[in-house]
Design a protein around this motif. Structure first.
Motif, PDB file in Angstrom:
ATOM      1  N   SER A   9      -3.559  -0.273   3.474  1.00  0.00           N
ATOM      2  CA  SER A   9      -3.786  -0.223   1.986  1.00  0.00           C
ATOM      3  C   SER A   9      -4.277   1.327   2.021  1.00  0.00           C
ATOM      4  O   SER A   9      -5.536   1.406   2.483  1.00  0.00           O
ATOM      5  CB  SER A   9      -4.498  -1.019   1.487  1.00  0.00           C
ATOM      6  OG  SER A   9      -3.756  -2.341   1.379  1.00  0.00           O
ATOM      7  N   CYS A  11      -6.034   3.562  -0.284  1.00  0.00           N
ATOM      8  CA  CYS A  11      -6.647   3.415  -1.701  1.00  0.00           C
ATOM      9  C   CYS A  11      -7.417   4.911  -2.291  1.00  0.00           C
ATOM     10  O   CYS A  11      -7.925   5.542  -1.727  1.00  0.00           O
ATOM     11  CB  CYS A  11      -8.051   2.721  -1.285  1.00  0.00           C
ATOM     12  SG  CYS A  11      -7.433   0.937  -0.967  1.00  0.00           S
ATOM     13  N   TYR A  84     -10.224  -0.951  -3.446  1.00  0.00           N
ATOM     14  CA  TYR A  84     -10.482  -1.857  -2.291  1.00  0.00           C
ATOM     15  C   TYR A  84     -10.142  -3.224  -2.621  1.00  0.00           C
ATOM     16  O   TYR A  84      -9.732  -3.986  -1.779  1.00  0.00           O
ATOM     17  CB  TYR A  84     -11.959  -1.651  -1.726  1.00  0.00           C
ATOM     18  CG  TYR A  84     -12.124  -0.326  -1.097  1.00  0.00           C
ATOM     19  CD1 TYR A  84     -11.034   0.338  -0.501  1.00  0.00           C
ATOM     20  CD2 TYR A  84     -13.566   0.042  -0.840  1.00  0.00           C
ATOM     21  CE1 TYR A  84     -11.486   1.716   0.093  1.00  0.00           C
ATOM     22  CE2 TYR A  84     -13.669   1.335  -0.204  1.00  0.00           C
ATOM     23  CZ  TYR A  84     -12.770   2.056   0.132  1.00  0.00           C
ATOM     24  OH  TYR A  84     -13.130   3.285   0.785  1.00  0.00           O
ATOM     25  N   GLU A  85     -10.546  -3.785  -3.664  1.00  0.00           N
ATOM     26  CA  GLU A  85     -10.378  -5.374  -4.036  1.00  0.00           C
ATOM     27  C   GLU A  85      -8.828  -5.566  -4.127  1.00  0.00           C
ATOM     28  O   GLU A  85      -8.598  -6.766  -4.041  1.00  0.00           O
ATOM     29  CB  GLU A  85     -11.209  -5.540  -5.331  1.00  0.00           C
ATOM     30  CG  GLU A  85     -12.698  -5.606  -5.224  1.00  0.00           C
ATOM     31  CD  GLU A  85     -13.279  -6.617  -4.283  1.00  0.00           C
ATOM     32  OE1 GLU A  85     -12.520  -7.783  -4.448  1.00  0.00           O
ATOM     33  OE2 GLU A  85     -13.944  -6.482  -3.544  1.00  0.00           O
ATOM     34  N   ALA A  87      -6.532  -4.230  -2.386  1.00  0.00           N
ATOM     35  CA  ALA A  87      -5.782  -4.059  -1.172  1.00  0.00           C
ATOM     36  C   ALA A  87      -5.499  -5.408  -0.626  1.00  0.00           C
ATOM     37  O   ALA A  87      -6.029  -6.025  -0.402  1.00  0.00           O
ATOM     38  CB  ALA A  87      -6.603  -2.896  -0.134  1.00  0.00           C
ATOM     39  N   SER A  88      -4.001  -5.361  -0.218  1.00  0.00           N
ATOM     40  CA  SER A  88      -3.551  -6.556   0.427  1.00  0.00           C
ATOM     41  C   SER A  88      -3.275  -6.296   1.985  1.00  0.00           C
ATOM     42  O   SER A  88      -2.693  -7.269   2.688  1.00  0.00           O
ATOM     43  CB  SER A  88      -2.320  -6.996  -0.079  1.00  0.00           C
ATOM     44  OG  SER A  88      -1.220  -5.918  -0.021  1.00  0.00           O
ATOM     45  N   SER A  92      -7.480  -0.917   5.595  1.00  0.00           N
ATOM     46  CA  SER A  92      -7.788   0.002   4.339  1.00  0.00           C
ATOM     47  C   SER A  92      -8.468   1.068   4.664  1.00  0.00           C
ATOM     48  O   SER A  92      -9.151   1.129   5.636  1.00  0.00           O
ATOM     49  CB  SER A  92      -8.639  -0.874   3.268  1.00  0.00           C
ATOM     50  OG  SER A  92      -7.798  -1.890   2.362  1.00  0.00           O
ATOM     51  N   ARG A 174     -10.936  -3.084   8.527  1.00  0.00           N
ATOM     52  CA  ARG A 174     -10.167  -4.122   8.532  1.00  0.00           C
ATOM     53  C   ARG A 174     -10.605  -4.870   7.465  1.00  0.00           C
ATOM     54  O   ARG A 174     -11.981  -5.172   7.434  1.00  0.00           O
ATOM     55  CB  ARG A 174     -10.410  -4.833  10.048  1.00  0.00           C
ATOM     56  CG  ARG A 174      -9.416  -5.862  10.225  1.00  0.00           C
ATOM     57  CD  ARG A 174     -10.055  -6.726  11.419  1.00  0.00           C
ATOM     58  NE  ARG A 174      -9.705  -5.926  12.757  1.00  0.00           N
ATOM     59  CZ  ARG A 174      -9.014  -5.513  13.414  1.00  0.00           C
ATOM     60  NH1 ARG A 174      -7.495  -6.211  13.157  1.00  0.00           N
ATOM     61  NH2 ARG A 174      -8.871  -4.774  14.534  1.00  0.00           N
ATOM     62  N   ASN A 175      -9.954  -5.264   6.580  1.00  0.00           N
ATOM     63  CA  ASN A 175     -10.028  -5.526   5.238  1.00  0.00           C
ATOM     64  C   ASN A 175     -10.634  -7.154   5.299  1.00  0.00           C
ATOM     65  O   ASN A 175     -11.520  -7.504   4.573  1.00  0.00           O
ATOM     66  CB  ASN A 175      -8.812  -6.215   4.715  1.00  0.00           C
ATOM     67  CG  ASN A 175      -8.451  -4.971   3.744  1.00  0.00           C
ATOM     68  OD1 ASN A 175      -9.512  -4.178   3.294  1.00  0.00           O
ATOM     69  ND2 ASN A 175      -7.144  -4.646   3.533  1.00  0.00           N
ATOM     70  N   SER A 176     -10.510  -7.976   6.413  1.00  0.00           N
ATOM     71  CA  SER A 176     -11.210  -9.141   6.786  1.00  0.00           C
ATOM     72  C   SER A 176     -12.659  -9.034   6.812  1.00  0.00           C
ATOM     73  O   SER A 176     -13.597  -9.987   6.249  1.00  0.00           O
ATOM     74  CB  SER A 176     -10.661 -10.225   7.673  1.00  0.00           C
ATOM     75  OG  SER A 176     -10.790  -9.320   9.047  1.00  0.00           O
ATOM     76  N   TYR A 178     -14.190  -6.309   5.705  1.00  0.00           N
ATOM     77  CA  TYR A 178     -14.868  -5.873   4.343  1.00  0.00           C
ATOM     78  C   TYR A 178     -15.094  -6.910   3.438  1.00  0.00           C
ATOM     79  O   TYR A 178     -16.011  -6.861   2.765  1.00  0.00           O
ATOM     80  CB  TYR A 178     -13.668  -4.879   3.834  1.00  0.00           C
ATOM     81  CG  TYR A 178     -13.888  -4.309   2.423  1.00  0.00           C
ATOM     82  CD1 TYR A 178     -14.901  -3.426   2.297  1.00  0.00           C
ATOM     83  CD2 TYR A 178     -13.621  -5.240   1.150  1.00  0.00           C
ATOM     84  CE1 TYR A 178     -15.015  -2.812   1.194  1.00  0.00           C
ATOM     85  CE2 TYR A 178     -13.930  -4.553  -0.016  1.00  0.00           C
ATOM     86  CZ  TYR A 178     -14.818  -3.436  -0.226  1.00  0.00           C
ATOM     87  OH  TYR A 178     -15.194  -2.974  -1.433  1.00  0.00           O
ATOM     88  N   GLN A 179     -14.308  -8.034   3.459  1.00  0.00           N
ATOM     89  CA  GLN A 179     -14.546  -9.187   2.530  1.00  0.00           C
ATOM     90  C   GLN A 179     -15.743  -9.740   2.887  1.00  0.00           C
ATOM     91  O   GLN A 179     -16.455 -10.605   2.008  1.00  0.00           O
ATOM     92  CB  GLN A 179     -13.254  -9.910   2.503  1.00  0.00           C
ATOM     93  CG  GLN A 179     -12.113  -9.539   2.237  1.00  0.00           C
ATOM     94  CD  GLN A 179     -12.160  -9.176   0.734  1.00  0.00           C
ATOM     95  OE1 GLN A 179     -12.834  -9.659  -0.336  1.00  0.00           O
ATOM     96  NE2 GLN A 179     -11.521  -8.007   0.385  1.00  0.00           N
TER      97      GLN A 179
END
Length: 407
Positions: A9, A11, A84-85, A87-88, A92, A174-176, A178-179
């Motif tokens: 993603s 951004c 960022y929120e 992003a899938s 990202s 890595r988005n995981s 980031y969450q």
């Protein structure tokens, strides 16, 4: 691409930068035409009033764009977080609307992340370009090889930052992770040092030798395009210190007393170098000479007098001239500046250029001649005539007293 999992993603927060965004989307289209990974472009429009909608619509059928338009301006930080929120992707990255990417470097970075499944984030240096020309560039910091830092290894990360003068700004995360973290900036400590400390608390950190990002120092011909990073370095040295000390605090359990002292010394040197760069930029950009003086004085206190970009005496003189030409209390009800004595022509010229008042040069002092003037004496003023001049609305100063003020 629509049926495949999105790998990256990209951004892009934006605000009233339609003409920049038009160039960027065209460049992304060209750069990623044969990209080996699926991607999406998240554009978060921070309530722009220009043609941003039109630009995005013109590219919506050519690029995989996810477009968000805020109903009110959220501020830069929150607008970026909104992107960022949405992003899938598995990963990202942030991309400024006036910067560019390199597809080969970007692909290499993603391969490196995939090969290190425990990595939370990858950082890399970036290239500085002018007028959108990627062929002519300089690189912001260098490292000898790709680096991997294990989870929790704060001391090695801090040591590398200090040894190679690294700024961990450009990244793919890595988005995981980031969450889990949702890392953010603060005003106390520099975000490019504090956020990496959060990433390494949950996973590995990678630093890639080769860049994948271009930052533009001048975008369009004839345009003044001041980079936020350059403006930051003019005044953010203590913020840098805060970020480094934050990392030091996290690394503290791994240090004995001698190692701790060595790292503290490294932080002092790092900050001093940034202060020297800041002073150089401030002088080049004609910033407030009194602020420049205080920065130079701090550097002298750190033992860096011989490394100042110009001589300390010149910095002091510039501060004196700015002071008499701009201080509101000195200037109150004054109509002229009178230089009494044999001042150097360069000093006289500088005062004439700096002051909005009439400048008069008198080689010899005659009492009671001037009124509502700033009387600047090259030598010490005869105190017997001080009351005479004050009664005529004059401000009486001496070159030596001012140089003592800006010692």
């Amino acid at each position: 691409m629509q049926n495949q999992k999105v790998v990256l993603s990209i951004c892009i927060p934006t605000y009233n930068r339609a003409r920049y965004l038009r160039v960027l989307l065209n460049d992304i289209h060209n750069e990623l035409s044969n990209f080996p990974f699926t991607y999406e472009i998240i554009i978060s429009n921070n309530a722009s009033t220009d043609d941003t909608d039109k630009v995005v619509n013109s590219w919506s059928t050519k690029l995989p764009i996810n477009y968000i338009k805020q109903t009110k301006n959220l501020g830069a930080t929150d607008n970026m977080a909104e992107a960022y929120e949405r992003a899938s992707g598995v990963f990202s990255m942030f991309l400024a609307d006036d910067d560019f990417i390199d597809s080969d470097g970007l692909a290499a970075a993603l391969f490196m992340l995939i090969q290190n499944p425990d990595a939370a984030v990858l950082y890399a240096p970036w290239k500085l370009i002018q007028l959108q020309n990627k062929e002519y560039s300089t690189q912001f910091y260098e490292i000898p090889a790709d680096l991997v830092f294990d989870q929790g290894d704060y001391s090695s990360l801090l040591g590398t930052i200090l040894n190679h003068h690294i700024f961990l700004e450009i990244s793919i995360f890595r988005n995981s992770y980031y969450q889990k973290l949702r890392p953010g900036a603060n005003d106390i400590a520099y975000w490019a040092f504090t956020i990496p400390a959060e990433w390494i608390s949950v996973g590995k950190i990678l630093i890639m030798k080769e860049p994948f990002y271009y930052a533009s120092t001048q975008y369009f011909e004839g345009e003044i395009h001041e980079q936020g990073g350059n403006l930051q370095v003019e005044h953010s040295w203590d913020n840098y210190r805060g970020g480094l000390e934050y990392l030091l605090g996290r690394a503290l359990p791994a240090f004995d007393q001698d190692t701790l002292l060595a790292y503290k010394k490294g932080i002092e040197e790092f900050v001093a170098i940034r202060m020297l760069v800041g002073l150089k930029l401030r002088i080049l950009n004609n910033r407030n000479p009194i602020e420049n003086y205080y920065l130079a004085a701090r550097l002298c206190g750190l033992g860096k007098k011989e490394q100042l970009p110009v001589s300390y005496d010149d910095i002091r003189s510039e501060a004196v001239i700015w002071y008499i030409c701009n201080d509101k209390f000195i200037l109150r009800n004054k109509s002229s500046i009178v230089l009494v004595g044999e001042f150097e022509e360069a000093v006289v010229s500088k005062i004439k250029l700096t002051s909005g008042l009439k400048v008069v040069v008198d080689n010899f002092y005659s009492p009671g001649v001037h009124e509502n003037a700033i009387l600047l004496f090259q030598d010490d003023f005869d105190r017997a005539d001080f009351k005479i001049e004050k009664m005529r609305g004059n401000e009486v100063l001496s070159e030596q007293s001012l140089l003592n003020k800006f010692l």
